[in-house]
Design a protein around this motif. Structure first.
Motif, PDB file in Angstrom:
ATOM      1  N   TRP A  69       0.852  -1.196   0.000  1.00 33.13           N
ATOM      2  CA  TRP A  69       0.000   0.000   0.000  1.00 33.13           C
ATOM      3  C   TRP A  69       0.887   1.245   0.000  1.00 33.13           C
ATOM      4  CZ3 TRP A  69      -4.993  -0.052  -1.030  1.00 33.13           C
ATOM      5  CH2 TRP A  69      -5.707  -1.233  -0.813  1.00 33.13           C
ATOM      6  N   GLU A  70       0.685   2.119  -0.978  1.00 39.80           N
ATOM      7  CA  GLU A  70       1.471   3.348  -1.092  1.00 39.80           C
ATOM      8  C   GLU A  70       0.590   4.545  -0.753  1.00 39.80           C
ATOM      9  OE1 GLU A  70       3.007   3.583  -5.075  1.00 39.80           O
ATOM     10  OE2 GLU A  70       3.431   1.436  -5.102  1.00 39.80           O
ATOM     11  N   PRO A  71       1.070   5.443   0.107  1.00 34.47           N
ATOM     12  CA  PRO A  71       0.264   6.628   0.412  1.00 34.47           C
ATOM     13  C   PRO A  71       0.168   7.551  -0.803  1.00 34.47           C
ATOM     14  CG  PRO A  71       2.384   6.744   1.525  1.00 34.47           C
ATOM     15  CD  PRO A  71       2.329   5.420   0.838  1.00 34.47           C
ATOM     16  N   ILE A  72      -1.020   7.970  -1.125  1.00 38.37           N
ATOM     17  CA  ILE A  72      -1.238   8.960  -2.180  1.00 38.37           C
ATOM     18  C   ILE A  72      -1.412  10.323  -1.522  1.00 38.37           C
ATOM     19  CG2 ILE A  72      -2.795   9.738  -4.007  1.00 38.37           C
ATOM     20  CD1 ILE A  72      -3.588   6.795  -4.376  1.00 38.37           C
ATOM     21  N   ARG A  73      -2.286  10.362  -0.520  1.00 39.86           N
ATOM     22  CA  ARG A  73      -2.513  11.576   0.244  1.00 39.86           C
ATOM     23  C   ARG A  73      -2.702  11.159   1.698  1.00 39.86           C
ATOM     24  NH1 ARG A  73      -7.490  15.458  -1.118  1.00 39.86           N
ATOM     25  NH2 ARG A  73      -8.208  13.424  -1.739  1.00 39.86           N
TER      26      ARG A  73
ATOM     27  N   CYS B 270      -2.887   3.503  -2.330  1.00 41.21           N
ATOM     28  CA  CYS B 270      -3.043   2.761  -3.577  1.00 41.21           C
ATOM     29  C   CYS B 270      -2.212   1.487  -3.506  1.00 41.21           C
ATOM     30  CB  CYS B 270      -2.578   3.622  -4.739  1.00 41.21           C
ATOM     31  SG  CYS B 270      -2.739   2.840  -6.343  1.00 41.21           S
ATOM     32  N   LYS B 271      -2.749   0.406  -4.061  1.00 43.33           N
ATOM     33  CA  LYS B 271      -2.024  -0.862  -4.156  1.00 43.33           C
ATOM     34  C   LYS B 271      -2.157  -1.349  -5.589  1.00 43.33           C
ATOM     35  CE  LYS B 271      -1.553  -5.187  -1.687  1.00 43.33           C
ATOM     36  NZ  LYS B 271      -2.078  -5.983  -0.572  1.00 43.33           N
ATOM     37  N   HIS B 272      -1.027  -1.433  -6.299  1.00 45.92           N
ATOM     38  CA  HIS B 272      -1.037  -1.874  -7.696  1.00 45.92           C
ATOM     39  C   HIS B 272      -1.066  -3.401  -7.736  1.00 45.92           C
ATOM     40  CE1 HIS B 272      -0.363   2.224  -8.920  1.00 45.92           C
ATOM     41  NE2 HIS B 272       0.631   2.294  -8.053  1.00 45.92           N
TER      42      HIS B 272
ATOM     43  N   SER C  23      -0.723  -4.274 -14.162  1.00 48.32           N
ATOM     44  CA  SER C  23      -0.459  -3.020 -14.873  1.00 48.32           C
ATOM     45  C   SER C  23      -1.740  -2.236 -15.146  1.00 48.32           C
ATOM     46  CB  SER C  23       0.270  -3.295 -16.191  1.00 48.32           C
ATOM     47  OG  SER C  23      -0.532  -4.099 -17.031  1.00 48.32           O
ATOM     48  N   SER C  24      -2.890  -2.908 -15.116  1.00 46.43           N
ATOM     49  CA  SER C  24      -4.148  -2.202 -15.402  1.00 46.43           C
ATOM     50  C   SER C  24      -5.129  -2.199 -14.235  1.00 46.43           C
ATOM     51  CB  SER C  24      -4.826  -2.817 -16.631  1.00 46.43           C
ATOM     52  OG  SER C  24      -5.136  -4.177 -16.381  1.00 46.43           O
ATOM     53  N   VAL C  25      -4.749  -2.790 -13.091  1.00 51.09           N
ATOM     54  CA  VAL C  25      -5.656  -2.857 -11.933  1.00 51.09           C
ATOM     55  C   VAL C  25      -4.940  -2.358 -10.692  1.00 51.09           C
ATOM     56  CG1 VAL C  25      -6.991  -4.367 -10.415  1.00 51.09           C
ATOM     57  CG2 VAL C  25      -6.961  -4.803 -12.874  1.00 51.09           C
ATOM     58  N   SER C  26      -5.571  -1.417 -10.006  1.00 45.89           N
ATOM     59  CA  SER C  26      -5.072  -0.924  -8.721  1.00 45.89           C
ATOM     60  C   SER C  26      -6.238  -0.828  -7.760  1.00 45.89           C
ATOM     61  CB  SER C  26      -4.438   0.457  -8.869  1.00 45.89           C
ATOM     62  OG  SER C  26      -3.309   0.401  -9.700  1.00 45.89           O
TER      63      SER C  26
ATOM     64  N   LEU D 137     -18.474  -2.500  -6.849  1.00 44.23           N
ATOM     65  CA  LEU D 137     -17.235  -2.243  -7.544  1.00 44.23           C
ATOM     66  C   LEU D 137     -17.396  -0.874  -8.194  1.00 44.23           C
ATOM     67  CD1 LEU D 137     -14.471  -3.217  -8.622  1.00 44.23           C
ATOM     68  CD2 LEU D 137     -15.726  -4.245 -10.550  1.00 44.23           C
ATOM     69  N   VAL D 138     -16.482   0.057  -7.891  1.00 46.12           N
ATOM     70  CA  VAL D 138     -16.624   1.433  -8.366  1.00 46.12           C
ATOM     71  C   VAL D 138     -15.376   1.867  -9.113  1.00 46.12           C
ATOM     72  CG1 VAL D 138     -18.215   2.058  -6.508  1.00 46.12           C
ATOM     73  CG2 VAL D 138     -15.761   2.406  -6.203  1.00 46.12           C
ATOM     74  N   SER D 139     -15.517   2.927  -9.872  1.00 45.18           N
ATOM     75  CA  SER D 139     -14.411   3.526 -10.599  1.00 45.18           C
ATOM     76  C   SER D 139     -14.415   5.013 -10.319  1.00 45.18           C
ATOM     77  CB  SER D 139     -14.585   3.274 -12.100  1.00 45.18           C
ATOM     78  OG  SER D 139     -13.621   3.995 -12.827  1.00 45.18           O
ATOM     79  N   SER D 140     -13.258   5.546  -9.960  1.00 42.36           N
ATOM     80  CA  SER D 140     -13.162   7.001  -9.748  1.00 42.36           C
ATOM     81  C   SER D 140     -11.768   7.466 -10.073  1.00 42.36           C
ATOM     82  CB  SER D 140     -13.526   7.372  -8.316  1.00 42.36           C
ATOM     83  OG  SER D 140     -12.723   6.741  -7.384  1.00 42.36           O
TER      84      SER D 140
END
Length: 102
Positions: A24-28, A40-42, A45-48, A99-102
Motif C-alpha cells: 500500500w502506497e500513500p497517495i494523500r 493505492c495498491k497496484h 499493470s491495469s488494476v489498482s 465495484l466502483v471507478s473514480s
C-alpha cells in the motif's frame, strides 16, 4: 435484485482484504483539517486498489447511508466535486457492496 449484505459480512471482507498490508502506497496522507487519507495498491499493470480512510464526525447509522458506494460514486458527483474527474458504479453485488471507478 441483489440481497442485502450485513455490516458484519462487510467488515469481515474488509478485514480479510486488509490482512495483507504489504504494497500500500500513500497517495494523500491523513492531515489536520482533511477528513480522508488515500492509499493505492497496484495489482497488475491495469488494476489498482484504492483505499480511503475517513474520519468524519457522523453517527455510524448516518455514515452508512451517506458513504454508501452507490451514492458516493454517482456519476453526477464529478460535476460538482473538484477532486473527482469521473466516477461511476461498475457493479453492485449487494446494497453497500459495489465495484466502483473514480
Amino acid at each position: 435484485g441483489p440481497e442485502a449484505t450485513s455490516m458484519e459480512e462487510l467488515f469481515e471482507r474488509a478485514a480479510a482484504f486488509m490482512e495483507d498490508q504489504e504494497g500500500w502506497e500513500p497517495i494523500r496522507p491523513l492531515q489536520e483539517g482533511v477528513p480522508a487519507a488515500h492509499f493505492c495498491k497496484h495489482i497488475t499493470s491495469s488494476v489498482s486498489y484504492l483505499l480511503m480512510e475517513c474520519r468524519i464526525p457522523l453517527p455510524f447509522d448516518l455514515a452508512v447511508r451517506v458513504l454508501n458506494p452507490e451514492v458516493f460514486h454517482d456519476p453526477l458527483r464529478a460535476e460538482f466535486d473538484f477532486s473527482m474527474s469521473e466516477c461511476r458504479v461498475l457493479q453492485v453485488f449487494a446494497p453497500g457492496d459495489a465495484l466502483v471507478s473514480s
